[in-house]
Design an enzyme around this catalytic site. Sequence first.
Site, PDB file in Angstrom:
ATOM      1  N   ILE A  61       0.864  -1.096   0.136  1.00  0.00           N
ATOM      2  CA  ILE A  61       0.074  -0.071   0.277  1.00  0.00           C
ATOM      3  C   ILE A  61       1.034   1.269  -0.216  1.00  0.00           C
ATOM      4  O   ILE A  61       0.379   2.175  -0.651  1.00  0.00           O
ATOM      5  CB  ILE A  61      -0.867   0.129   0.987  1.00  0.00           C
ATOM      6  CG1 ILE A  61      -2.047   1.083   0.812  1.00  0.00           C
ATOM      7  CG2 ILE A  61      -0.572   0.159   2.459  1.00  0.00           C
ATOM      8  CD1 ILE A  61      -3.372   0.645   2.035  1.00  0.00           C
TER       9      ILE A  61
ATOM     10  N   HIS B  15       5.836 -12.473   5.094  1.00  0.00           N
ATOM     11  CA  HIS B  15       5.530 -11.431   3.908  1.00  0.00           C
ATOM     12  C   HIS B  15       6.824 -11.685   3.499  1.00  0.00           C
ATOM     13  O   HIS B  15       7.718 -11.311   3.901  1.00  0.00           O
ATOM     14  CB  HIS B  15       4.669 -10.406   3.969  1.00  0.00           C
ATOM     15  CG  HIS B  15       5.091  -9.626   4.936  1.00  0.00           C
ATOM     16  ND1 HIS B  15       4.671  -9.865   6.163  1.00  0.00           N
ATOM     17  CD2 HIS B  15       6.114  -8.093   4.614  1.00  0.00           C
ATOM     18  CE1 HIS B  15       5.327  -8.436   7.041  1.00  0.00           C
ATOM     19  NE2 HIS B  15       6.109  -8.427   6.009  1.00  0.00           N
TER      20      HIS B  15
HETATM   21  P1  AMP Z   1       6.687  -5.374   7.892  1.00  0.00           P
HETATM   22  O1  AMP Z   1       7.907  -3.666   7.772  1.00  0.00           O
HETATM   23  O2  AMP Z   1       8.536  -6.312   6.696  1.00  0.00           O
HETATM   24  O3  AMP Z   1       6.143  -6.186   8.546  1.00  0.00           O
HETATM   25  O4  AMP Z   1       6.174  -4.740   6.084  1.00  0.00           O
HETATM   26  C1  AMP Z   1       4.518  -4.235   6.129  1.00  0.00           C
HETATM   27  C2  AMP Z   1       4.420  -3.792   4.453  1.00  0.00           C
HETATM   28  O5  AMP Z   1       3.260  -3.639   4.877  1.00  0.00           O
HETATM   29  C3  AMP Z   1       4.512  -2.430   4.874  1.00  0.00           C
HETATM   30  O6  AMP Z   1       5.082  -2.246   3.520  1.00  0.00           O
HETATM   31  C4  AMP Z   1       3.660  -1.928   4.541  1.00  0.00           C
HETATM   32  O7  AMP Z   1       4.066  -0.451   3.680  1.00  0.00           O
HETATM   33  C5  AMP Z   1       2.528  -2.810   4.190  1.00  0.00           C
HETATM   34  N1  AMP Z   1       1.200  -2.581   4.277  1.00  0.00           N
HETATM   35  C6  AMP Z   1       0.281  -2.352   5.417  1.00  0.00           C
HETATM   36  N2  AMP Z   1      -1.330  -2.211   5.269  1.00  0.00           N
HETATM   37  C7  AMP Z   1      -0.669  -2.770   3.665  1.00  0.00           C
HETATM   38  C8  AMP Z   1      -1.716  -2.802   3.046  1.00  0.00           C
HETATM   39  N3  AMP Z   1      -3.447  -2.718   3.193  1.00  0.00           N
HETATM   40  N4  AMP Z   1      -2.401  -3.431   2.097  1.00  0.00           N
HETATM   41  C9  AMP Z   1      -0.976  -3.690   0.862  1.00  0.00           C
HETATM   42  N5  AMP Z   1      -0.042  -3.185   2.529  1.00  0.00           N
HETATM   43  C10 AMP Z   1       0.009  -2.768   3.940  1.00  0.00           C
END
Ligand code: AMP
Length: 126
Positions: free
Chosen positions: A36, A106
């Site tokens: 996002i 992820h």
């Molecule tokens: P991490 O810091 O590795 O846990 O990455 C989490 C990622 O999730 C970040 O890059 C956020 O921008 C992404 N993120 C948060 N909310 C959403 C969402 N609703 N849809 C897609 N990505 C998201």
Amino acid sequence: MPYSYDSENLFAKILRGEIPCDKVHETQHSLAFRDIAPKAPDHVLVVPKGAYVNFDDFCRHAPDAEIVDLMRMTGEVCKALGVEDKGFRAIANAGQHGLQEVPHFHLHILAGKSLGPILDRSILNG
Ligand code: AMP
């Protein structure tokens, strides 16, 4: 201590269809969707549908079929993004030191521009 999975985390809600996502690809065991807040022109998150907190949890506890599915799907995502020519980066943040925000494993796939050094030197020396 074993990892404890929070089923109310954001990606669990996406997997249950409670929150929308910009889907790129889906298989029996895995889902890929666009981040996002992209950190590169292409920024896709590849997640297993199973409940795993981080990469380590996934590697140690997921059945072989789920691991193969996620890896093969990552290959399909890379193909769809057309990364063969210029390359890409795959990142898995884990826990406090890895600055993981969402506690559902992820893989970040980043592509579309030069991504710079893998780590800032100040972090390595700090
Ligand atoms: P991490 O810091 O590795 O846990 O990455 C989490 C990622 O999730 C970040 O890059 C956020 O921008 C992404 N993120 C948060 N909310 C959403 C969402 N609703 N849809 C897609 N990505 C998201």
